[in-house]
Scaffold this motif. Structure first.
Motif, PDB file in Angstrom:
ATOM      1  N   LYS A 188      38.783 -38.096 -92.154  1.00 40.04           N
ATOM      2  CA  LYS A 188      38.806 -39.542 -92.622  1.00 40.04           C
ATOM      3  C   LYS A 188      39.094 -39.311 -93.981  1.00 40.04           C
ATOM      4  O   LYS A 188      38.421 -38.879 -94.865  1.00 40.04           O
ATOM      5  CB  LYS A 188      37.508 -40.304 -92.150  1.00 40.04           C
ATOM      6  N   LEU A 189      40.242 -40.226 -94.331  1.00 43.52           N
ATOM      7  CA  LEU A 189      40.667 -40.005 -95.826  1.00 43.52           C
ATOM      8  C   LEU A 189      40.276 -41.199 -96.463  1.00 43.52           C
ATOM      9  O   LEU A 189      40.643 -42.443 -96.324  1.00 43.52           O
ATOM     10  CB  LEU A 189      42.127 -39.916 -96.007  1.00 43.52           C
ATOM     11  N   VAL A 190      39.490 -41.052 -97.592  1.00 43.20           N
ATOM     12  CA  VAL A 190      39.034 -42.159 -98.301  1.00 43.20           C
ATOM     13  C   VAL A 190      40.079 -42.101 -99.712  1.00 43.20           C
ATOM     14  O   VAL A 190      39.699 -41.349-100.864  1.00 43.20           O
ATOM     15  CB  VAL A 190      37.442 -42.131 -98.962  1.00 43.20           C
ATOM     16  N   SER A 191      41.001 -42.931 -99.931  1.00 44.83           N
ATOM     17  CA  SER A 191      41.988 -42.857-100.870  1.00 44.83           C
ATOM     18  C   SER A 191      41.919 -43.596-101.946  1.00 44.83           C
ATOM     19  O   SER A 191      40.965 -44.564-101.994  1.00 44.83           O
ATOM     20  CB  SER A 191      43.319 -43.113-100.195  1.00 44.83           C
ATOM     21  N   LEU A 192      42.616 -43.534-102.919  1.00 45.94           N
ATOM     22  CA  LEU A 192      42.735 -44.308-103.974  1.00 45.94           C
ATOM     23  C   LEU A 192      42.871 -45.828-103.754  1.00 45.94           C
ATOM     24  O   LEU A 192      42.620 -46.679-104.445  1.00 45.94           O
ATOM     25  CB  LEU A 192      43.771 -44.063-105.262  1.00 45.94           C
ATOM     26  N   ASP A 193      43.414 -46.269-102.586  1.00 42.63           N
ATOM     27  CA  ASP A 193      43.702 -47.480-101.968  1.00 42.63           C
ATOM     28  C   ASP A 193      42.460 -48.170-102.115  1.00 42.63           C
ATOM     29  O   ASP A 193      42.390 -49.477-102.277  1.00 42.63           O
ATOM     30  CB  ASP A 193      44.384 -47.398-100.592  1.00 42.63           C
ATOM     31  N   VAL A 194      41.435 -47.683-101.607  1.00 41.84           N
ATOM     32  CA  VAL A 194      40.227 -48.284-101.701  1.00 41.84           C
ATOM     33  C   VAL A 194      39.043 -47.862-102.826  1.00 41.84           C
ATOM     34  O   VAL A 194      38.317 -48.623-103.399  1.00 41.84           O
ATOM     35  CB  VAL A 194      39.197 -48.135-100.370  1.00 41.84           C
ATOM     36  N   THR A 195      39.530 -46.758-103.186  1.00 39.38           N
ATOM     37  CA  THR A 195      38.311 -46.214-104.326  1.00 39.38           C
ATOM     38  C   THR A 195      38.377 -46.903-105.486  1.00 39.38           C
ATOM     39  O   THR A 195      37.712 -47.192-106.621  1.00 39.38           O
ATOM     40  CB  THR A 195      38.320 -44.686-104.556  1.00 39.38           C
ATOM     41  N   MET A 196      39.848 -47.258-105.966  1.00 43.98           N
ATOM     42  CA  MET A 196      40.016 -47.936-107.031  1.00 43.98           C
ATOM     43  C   MET A 196      39.513 -49.513-107.141  1.00 43.98           C
ATOM     44  O   MET A 196      39.595 -50.241-108.118  1.00 43.98           O
ATOM     45  CB  MET A 196      41.517 -47.882-107.437  1.00 43.98           C
ATOM     46  N   LYS A 197      39.100 -49.874-105.949  1.00 41.29           N
ATOM     47  CA  LYS A 197      38.375 -51.218-106.088  1.00 41.29           C
ATOM     48  C   LYS A 197      36.857 -51.157-106.249  1.00 41.29           C
ATOM     49  O   LYS A 197      36.307 -52.275-106.276  1.00 41.29           O
ATOM     50  CB  LYS A 197      38.819 -51.801-104.927  1.00 41.29           C
ATOM     51  N   THR A 198      36.498 -49.809-106.748  1.00 43.61           N
ATOM     52  CA  THR A 198      35.059 -49.811-106.647  1.00 43.61           C
ATOM     53  C   THR A 198      34.681 -49.201-107.969  1.00 43.61           C
ATOM     54  O   THR A 198      34.537 -48.100-108.269  1.00 43.61           O
ATOM     55  CB  THR A 198      34.370 -48.693-105.526  1.00 43.61           C
ATOM     56  N   PHE A 199      34.506 -50.143-109.090  1.00 46.88           N
ATOM     57  CA  PHE A 199      34.170 -49.978-110.382  1.00 46.88           C
ATOM     58  C   PHE A 199      32.863 -49.860-110.800  1.00 46.88           C
ATOM     59  O   PHE A 199      32.065 -51.106-110.420  1.00 46.88           O
ATOM     60  CB  PHE A 199      34.980 -50.755-111.239  1.00 46.88           C
ATOM     61  N   LEU A 200      32.274 -48.868-111.418  1.00 43.17           N
ATOM     62  CA  LEU A 200      31.070 -49.025-112.018  1.00 43.17           C
ATOM     63  C   LEU A 200      31.025 -49.563-113.306  1.00 43.17           C
ATOM     64  O   LEU A 200      31.658 -48.694-114.294  1.00 43.17           O
ATOM     65  CB  LEU A 200      30.316 -47.789-111.873  1.00 43.17           C
ATOM     66  N   THR A 201      30.833 -50.931-113.741  1.00 45.01           N
ATOM     67  CA  THR A 201      31.242 -51.372-115.115  1.00 45.01           C
ATOM     68  C   THR A 201      30.209 -51.003-116.155  1.00 45.01           C
ATOM     69  O   THR A 201      28.910 -50.934-115.726  1.00 45.01           O
ATOM     70  CB  THR A 201      31.401 -52.740-115.042  1.00 45.01           C
ATOM     71  N   LYS A 202      30.306 -51.548-117.448  1.00 47.88           N
ATOM     72  CA  LYS A 202      29.369 -51.232-118.278  1.00 47.88           C
ATOM     73  C   LYS A 202      28.294 -52.235-117.861  1.00 47.88           C
ATOM     74  O   LYS A 202      27.104 -51.673-118.158  1.00 47.88           O
ATOM     75  CB  LYS A 202      29.935 -51.599-119.770  1.00 47.88           C
ATOM     76  N   TRP A 282      58.278 -40.541 -86.957  1.00 50.27           N
ATOM     77  CA  TRP A 282      58.205 -38.998 -86.899  1.00 50.27           C
ATOM     78  C   TRP A 282      57.740 -38.799 -85.394  1.00 50.27           C
ATOM     79  O   TRP A 282      57.844 -37.636 -85.101  1.00 50.27           O
ATOM     80  CB  TRP A 282      57.296 -38.471 -87.802  1.00 50.27           C
ATOM     81  N   ASN A 283      57.334 -39.831 -84.668  1.00 49.69           N
ATOM     82  CA  ASN A 283      56.990 -39.726 -83.139  1.00 49.69           C
ATOM     83  C   ASN A 283      55.986 -38.491 -83.420  1.00 49.69           C
ATOM     84  O   ASN A 283      55.663 -37.835 -82.394  1.00 49.69           O
ATOM     85  CB  ASN A 283      57.986 -39.442 -82.376  1.00 49.69           C
ATOM     86  N   GLN A 284      55.132 -38.462 -84.214  1.00 48.14           N
ATOM     87  CA  GLN A 284      53.612 -37.546 -84.144  1.00 48.14           C
ATOM     88  C   GLN A 284      52.432 -38.262 -83.837  1.00 48.14           C
ATOM     89  O   GLN A 284      52.196 -39.323 -83.820  1.00 48.14           O
ATOM     90  CB  GLN A 284      53.637 -36.909 -85.639  1.00 48.14           C
ATOM     91  N   THR A 285      51.601 -37.127 -83.444  1.00 46.21           N
ATOM     92  CA  THR A 285      50.057 -37.743 -82.830  1.00 46.21           C
ATOM     93  C   THR A 285      49.341 -38.151 -84.153  1.00 46.21           C
ATOM     94  O   THR A 285      49.501 -37.381 -85.110  1.00 46.21           O
ATOM     95  CB  THR A 285      49.534 -36.707 -82.294  1.00 46.21           C
ATOM     96  N   PRO A 286      48.761 -38.998 -84.280  1.00 44.37           N
ATOM     97  CA  PRO A 286      47.851 -39.518 -85.570  1.00 44.37           C
ATOM     98  C   PRO A 286      47.153 -38.382 -85.606  1.00 44.37           C
ATOM     99  O   PRO A 286      46.289 -37.733 -84.776  1.00 44.37           O
ATOM    100  CB  PRO A 286      47.184 -40.828 -85.143  1.00 44.37           C
ATOM    101  N   ASN A 287      46.809 -38.002 -86.857  1.00 40.44           N
ATOM    102  CA  ASN A 287      45.942 -36.915 -87.408  1.00 40.44           C
ATOM    103  C   ASN A 287      44.823 -37.430 -88.347  1.00 40.44           C
ATOM    104  O   ASN A 287      43.974 -36.452 -88.427  1.00 40.44           O
ATOM    105  CB  ASN A 287      46.736 -35.847 -87.759  1.00 40.44           C
ATOM    106  N   VAL A 288      45.026 -38.671 -88.946  1.00 39.66           N
ATOM    107  CA  VAL A 288      44.121 -38.889 -90.059  1.00 39.66           C
ATOM    108  C   VAL A 288      43.621 -40.270 -89.998  1.00 39.66           C
ATOM    109  O   VAL A 288      44.615 -41.327 -89.670  1.00 39.66           O
ATOM    110  CB  VAL A 288      44.793 -38.540 -91.322  1.00 39.66           C
ATOM    111  N   GLU A 289      42.469 -40.450 -89.932  1.00 39.28           N
ATOM    112  CA  GLU A 289      41.855 -41.781 -89.936  1.00 39.28           C
ATOM    113  C   GLU A 289      42.028 -42.363 -91.486  1.00 39.28           C
ATOM    114  O   GLU A 289      41.287 -41.946 -92.340  1.00 39.28           O
ATOM    115  CB  GLU A 289      40.530 -41.800 -89.379  1.00 39.28           C
ATOM    116  N   ILE A 290      42.796 -43.514 -91.901  1.00 38.21           N
ATOM    117  CA  ILE A 290      42.851 -43.942 -93.041  1.00 38.21           C
ATOM    118  C   ILE A 290      41.975 -44.960 -93.385  1.00 38.21           C
ATOM    119  O   ILE A 290      41.752 -45.791 -92.497  1.00 38.21           O
ATOM    120  CB  ILE A 290      44.367 -44.154 -93.679  1.00 38.21           C
TER     121      ILE A 290
END
Length: 309
Positions: A188-202, A282-290
């Motif tokens: 399971k890939l937790v990418s910048l697409d979601v992590t950049m939405k989680t800011f710990l602000t001042k 590419w007609n490949q089997t899915p390998n990563v849950e994004i």
């Protein structure tokens, strides 16, 4: 409690991930494995032990792992994490230099084999340790419960944090990521697409005033928050690694879908790019849950609540 191994390259957000994992009281942390990444491996070992000692959890073992990527030269991020990797925090803490006599990839193999189908690997640094483990024991991919990885950039092209198309953990050892993605492991890939939405602000940091970790979090994130303010106008620390722990604590924080994902290892322009085949060209089997979306407000609340306790 869910059995986990936390693989880190401690760094600031790795330190916050360790805080969340242990203070959640929901995870049975079998051990922490250290990998070269944000800072050199000796720094990672020392920083991880400092955080554990600060928490009062220094009985948890930190296992020394890979000191360099599989093929490329090491790449570090001192500008984000400071000269020591913790933004100058915890300078007064002395740690025991004694280490367990087992290499981190071997510890991963040992524990996953001991508890087949029960161990979640939370990988918040470059994937070198896991790639080495899989090369030594390919059956690991069948024994592990899940592999939750902080890394990559899927849909937000041009918004990388090392190259326009590449995220740090993938860029630091793209060959290792390619091995993991093609291993058959449940990734399971937790990418910048979601992590950049989680800011710990001042402002969030100030909500912790008077609690055990206020001084540490305020001091350690200062350089990180200042860099974010300079680059994107937000005085905050993106909670990349803590969100990865959060997804294990509460999978409903994100929505996901499974696709075929590969990693670029040859191009100077896009080394470390994670390429998702949304249309199955590419007609490949899915390998990563994004991860597609994140309930960032609920996650920030969860993080602050656990750390306050």
């Amino acid at each position: 409690m869910e059995k986990v191994i936390l693989d880190v390259d401690t760094g600031i957000d790795d330190a916050l991930a360790i805080l969340l994992a242990l203070e959640s009281k929901q995870l049975d942390v079998l051990g922490i494995t250290a990998v070269n990444g944000n800072v050199p491996l000796d720094y990672v070992m020392r920083n991880s032990k400092k955080v554990l000692k600060h928490m009062g959890n220094d009985e948890i073992n930190v296992f020394r792992g890979a000191s360099h990527p599989i093929l490329k030269e090491s790449f570090h991020e001192f500008r984000v994490h400071g000269a020591d990797g913790l933004g100058g925090a915890l300078q007064d803490i002395e740690v025991d230099e004694t280490e367990p006599g087992i290499f981190a990839p071997d510890f991963i193999i040992e524990q996953v084999q001991k508890y087949p189908g029960e161990v979640t690997l939370i990988m918040v640094g470059p994937l070198t340790n896991l790639a080495l483990a899989l090369r030594k024991e390919p059956r690991l991919s069948k024994w592990v419960k899940q592999v939750v990885v902080m890394g990559g950039l899927i849909s937000e092209g041009g918004q990388g944090n090392v190259l326009p198309t590449s995220e740090f953990n993938m860029f630091a050892d793209a060959e290792a990521a390619k091995i993991v993605f093609h291993s058959g492991s449940p990734v399971k890939l937790v990418s910048l697409d979601v992590t950049m939405k989680t800011f710990l602000t001042k402002e969030h940091v100030e909500w912790l005033h008077g609690t055990k970790y206020y001084d540490f979090i305020k001091e350690s994130t200062e350089i990180y928050r200042a860099l974010s303010e300079q680059k994107i106008g937000i005085n905050g620390c993106a909670l990349h690694d803590p969100l990865t722990v959060g997804v294990v604590l509460d999978p409903t924080l994100v929505t996901t879908a499974k696709y075929f994902v590969d990693v670029e290892t040859k191009s100077d322009l896009s080394y470390g790019q994670t390429i998702c085949d949304f249309k199955n060209l590419w007609n490949q089997t899915p390998n990563v849950e994004i991860c597609l979306t994140v309930d960032h407000e609920r996650f920030i609340t969860l993080f602050l609540d656990r750390v306050k306790r």
